[in-house]
Design a protein around this motif. Sequence first.
Motif, short mmCIF file in Angstrom:
data_model
loop_
_atom_site.label_atom_id
_atom_site.label_comp_id
_atom_site.label_asym_id
_atom_site.label_seq_id
_atom_site.Cartn_x
_atom_site.Cartn_y
_atom_site.Cartn_z
N ILE A 11 0.84 -1.20 0.00
CA ILE A 11 0.00 0.00 0.00
C ILE A 11 0.87 1.25 0.00
O ILE A 11 0.63 2.19 -0.77
CB ILE A 11 -0.97 -0.01 1.21
CG1 ILE A 11 -2.05 -1.08 0.99
CG2 ILE A 11 -1.59 1.36 1.41
CD1 ILE A 11 -2.91 -1.34 2.21
N VAL A 12 1.90 1.28 0.84
CA VAL A 12 2.80 2.44 0.89
C VAL A 12 3.52 2.61 -0.44
O VAL A 12 3.62 3.73 -0.97
CB VAL A 12 3.79 2.32 2.07
CG1 VAL A 12 4.86 3.39 1.99
CG2 VAL A 12 3.05 2.41 3.39
N GLU A 13 4.00 1.51 -1.02
CA GLU A 13 4.68 1.59 -2.33
C GLU A 13 3.72 2.13 -3.39
O GLU A 13 4.08 3.00 -4.18
CB GLU A 13 5.18 0.21 -2.75
CG GLU A 13 6.35 -0.29 -1.96
CD GLU A 13 6.69 -1.74 -2.26
OE1 GLU A 13 6.03 -2.37 -3.13
OE2 GLU A 13 7.62 -2.27 -1.62
N ARG A 14 2.52 1.60 -3.42
CA ARG A 14 1.55 2.03 -4.43
C ARG A 14 1.17 3.49 -4.24
O ARG A 14 1.05 4.25 -5.19
CB ARG A 14 0.30 1.15 -4.35
CG ARG A 14 -0.82 1.52 -5.27
CD ARG A 14 -0.74 0.77 -6.57
NE ARG A 14 -1.73 1.23 -7.52
CZ ARG A 14 -2.86 0.60 -7.82
NH1 ARG A 14 -3.14 -0.55 -7.24
NH2 ARG A 14 -3.68 1.10 -8.69
N ALA A 15 0.99 3.90 -3.00
CA ALA A 15 0.62 5.28 -2.71
C ALA A 15 1.72 6.26 -3.13
O ALA A 15 1.43 7.37 -3.58
CB ALA A 15 0.30 5.45 -1.23
N SER A 16 2.96 5.85 -2.97
CA SER A 16 4.05 6.75 -3.35
C SER A 16 4.19 6.90 -4.85
O SER A 16 4.66 7.92 -5.33
CB SER A 16 5.37 6.28 -2.73
OG SER A 16 5.76 5.05 -3.28
N THR A 17 3.76 5.90 -5.60
CA THR A 17 3.85 5.99 -7.06
C THR A 17 2.53 6.45 -7.70
O THR A 17 2.54 6.92 -8.84
CB THR A 17 4.26 4.65 -7.69
OG1 THR A 17 3.29 3.65 -7.35
CG2 THR A 17 5.63 4.23 -7.20
N ASP A 18 1.43 6.28 -6.98
CA ASP A 18 0.12 6.63 -7.54
C ASP A 18 -0.72 7.32 -6.45
O ASP A 18 -1.61 6.70 -5.85
CB ASP A 18 -0.57 5.36 -8.03
CG ASP A 18 -1.86 5.62 -8.78
OD1 ASP A 18 -2.28 6.80 -8.90
OD2 ASP A 18 -2.47 4.65 -9.27
N PRO A 19 -0.45 8.60 -6.20
CA PRO A 19 -1.17 9.30 -5.13
C PRO A 19 -2.69 9.32 -5.33
O PRO A 19 -3.44 9.28 -4.35
CB PRO A 19 -0.59 10.71 -5.17
CG PRO A 19 0.69 10.60 -5.89
CD PRO A 19 0.56 9.43 -6.82
N TRP A 20 -3.14 9.41 -6.56
CA TRP A 20 -4.59 9.42 -6.80
C TRP A 20 -5.23 8.13 -6.30
O TRP A 20 -6.32 8.14 -5.72
CB TRP A 20 -4.89 9.64 -8.28
CG TRP A 20 -6.36 9.59 -8.55
CD1 TRP A 20 -7.02 8.66 -9.28
CD2 TRP A 20 -7.37 10.48 -8.05
NE1 TRP A 20 -8.36 8.91 -9.27
CE2 TRP A 20 -8.60 10.02 -8.53
CE3 TRP A 20 -7.33 11.60 -7.24
CZ2 TRP A 20 -9.79 10.67 -8.22
CZ3 TRP A 20 -8.53 12.23 -6.94
CH2 TRP A 20 -9.74 11.78 -7.43
#
Length: 101
Positions: A49-58
């Motif tokens: 989740i943290v990895e995804r959030a850092s690459t895809d804030p939307w």
Amino acid sequence: MDSIIAALVSFLLIDPLKAETADKLAAARAPQTVVAEMSACTRSAALRIVERASTDPWWAVSNSVHVWVGTKAPKTLLVEVQPSCAGAVAAARPILTQRAA
């Protein structure tokens, strides 16, 4: 900046996920194997989740809103982020969905 994003993601996505799974399972006195599987899945999903959030804030904003307003269950997010957790979620679902007596 990354630490701020990680803190927000933790507060908005990971904490509700932990509350829905481990806390409810423990309160319901679920079998230890189910609790352990869900805890392991939650930990592995948190990193994703943290990895995804850092690459895809939307994606992070959208899912945070859905989880907070209740249109997406945290366990649904768990399976979307970590598909290998589907079995653990299926095993825990009857416990997570039962109402307090």
